[in-house]
Design a protein around this motif. Structure first.
Motif, PDB file in Angstrom:
ATOM      1  N   LEU A 119      39.117  44.778  28.626  1.00  0.00           N
ATOM      2  CA  LEU A 119      39.068  43.367  28.760  1.00  0.00           C
ATOM      3  C   LEU A 119      39.903  42.445  27.895  1.00  0.00           C
ATOM      4  N   ILE A 120      40.647  43.098  26.655  1.00  0.00           N
ATOM      5  CA  ILE A 120      41.677  42.672  26.169  1.00  0.00           C
ATOM      6  C   ILE A 120      42.961  42.364  27.074  1.00  0.00           C
ATOM      7  N   GLU A 121      43.112  43.432  27.920  1.00  0.00           N
ATOM      8  CA  GLU A 121      44.170  43.343  28.816  1.00  0.00           C
ATOM      9  C   GLU A 121      44.180  42.061  29.694  1.00  0.00           C
ATOM     10  N   GLU A 122      42.814  42.108  30.463  1.00  0.00           N
ATOM     11  CA  GLU A 122      42.376  40.821  31.367  1.00  0.00           C
ATOM     12  C   GLU A 122      42.596  39.688  30.702  1.00  0.00           C
ATOM     13  N   ASN A 123      42.394  39.685  29.363  1.00  0.00           N
ATOM     14  CA  ASN A 123      42.285  38.406  28.659  1.00  0.00           C
ATOM     15  C   ASN A 123      43.758  37.781  28.601  1.00  0.00           C
ATOM     16  N   ARG A 124      44.685  38.866  28.171  1.00  0.00           N
ATOM     17  CA  ARG A 124      46.224  38.440  28.244  1.00  0.00           C
ATOM     18  C   ARG A 124      46.756  38.025  29.621  1.00  0.00           C
ATOM     19  N   VAL A 125      46.328  38.839  30.563  1.00  0.00           N
ATOM     20  CA  VAL A 125      46.832  38.482  31.998  1.00  0.00           C
ATOM     21  C   VAL A 125      46.217  36.990  32.232  1.00  0.00           C
ATOM     22  N   VAL A 126      45.038  36.514  32.082  1.00  0.00           N
ATOM     23  CA  VAL A 126      44.514  35.529  32.369  1.00  0.00           C
ATOM     24  C   VAL A 126      45.239  34.356  31.377  1.00  0.00           C
ATOM     25  N   ASP A 127      45.505  34.706  30.168  1.00  0.00           N
ATOM     26  CA  ASP A 127      46.068  33.860  29.172  1.00  0.00           C
ATOM     27  C   ASP A 127      47.585  33.391  29.793  1.00  0.00           C
ATOM     28  N   ARG A 128      48.390  34.371  30.127  1.00  0.00           N
ATOM     29  CA  ARG A 128      49.662  34.332  30.835  1.00  0.00           C
ATOM     30  C   ARG A 128      49.528  33.492  32.252  1.00  0.00           C
ATOM     31  N   GLN A 129      48.478  33.443  32.809  1.00  0.00           N
ATOM     32  CA  GLN A 129      48.327  32.875  34.076  1.00  0.00           C
ATOM     33  C   GLN A 129      47.940  31.292  33.822  1.00  0.00           C
TER      34      GLN A 129
END
Length: 161
Positions: A119-129
Motif C-alpha cells: 500500500l505504501i508503494e502504491e501510494n508513492r506511485v499515485v503521488d508521483r502520477q
C-alpha cells in the motif's frame, strides 16, 4: 423483581407502623407472617404470588413462610444470574464478530507488513502520477492564459510589451 414483590410481604406494615425482623417476637405473633396472612385473606397480589409460588397453598407456619420467601429469592437470583450470563455471552459474540470484521484480522504479522508495504508503494506511485498531472495542468493553464491574453489584446488593439 419477582422476589421484590414476593418479599414485599416481609416489609408490610400493620396499622401504619413498620416492624422489622430484628425485633423480638414469638413465632406466632411475628408481624411479617401475620401481615402476610392478612394480605392473603384480603387477596393482595403480593401475597397471592407467594402462595402461587409455594405450590398453591399458603405457608402454614412462620418457618415455612420464611423458607418460601428464601426459595422465591433464590429462584429470582438464579434467573437473574442466568439472564446476565446469557447477555454476557451474547455481547462476547458481538465483540468477536466485530473484531473478526476488522481489516487484517486472520493475517499473520508478516502478511500485514507485506500488505502495508504494498500500500505504501502504491501510494508513492499515485503521488508521483498526481505530481505529473499537476505540472501538466499548470503548464496548460499558463498556455491558456497566454493565448487569452494575446487574443484579448488583439481584439482590443492593445500591444503587448
Amino acid at each position: 423483581p419477582e422476589a421484590a414483590s414476593a418479599t414485599g410481604a416481609v416489609a408490610a406494615t400493620t396499622n401504619g407502623s413498620s416492624h422489622s425482623q430484628s425485633q423480638s417476637h414469638s413465632q406466632g405473633d411475628d408481624p411479617d407472617y401475620d401481615d402476610f396472612l392478612v394480605a392473603y385473606h384480603n387477596q393482595e397480589p403480593h401475597a397471592l404470588e407467594v402462595v402461587q409460588r409455594a405450590g398453591g397453598r399458603p405457608p402454614q407456619s412462620h418457618e415455612e413462610y420464611l423458607r418460601v420467601l428464601a426459595r422465591i429469592e433464590f429462584e429470582s437470583d438464579v434467573g437473574t444470574a442466568q439472564r446476565l450470563a446469557t447477555e454476557i455471552l451474547d455481547k462476547s459474540r458481538e465483540v468477536e464478530d466485530l473484531v473478526d470484521d476488522l481489516p487484517g484480522m486472520g493475517r499473520s504479522r508478516e502478511k500485514q507488513l507485506t500488505v502495508i508495504g504494498r500500500l505504501i508503494e502504491e501510494n508513492r506511485v499515485v503521488d508521483r502520477q498526481l505530481g505529473e498531472k499537476h505540472r501538466e495542468a499548470t503548464v496548460r493553464r499558463d498556455e491558456v492564459r497566454t493565448m487569452l491574453q494575446e487574443i484579448t489584446c488583439g481584439a482590443l488593439g492593445i500591444e503587448e510589451e
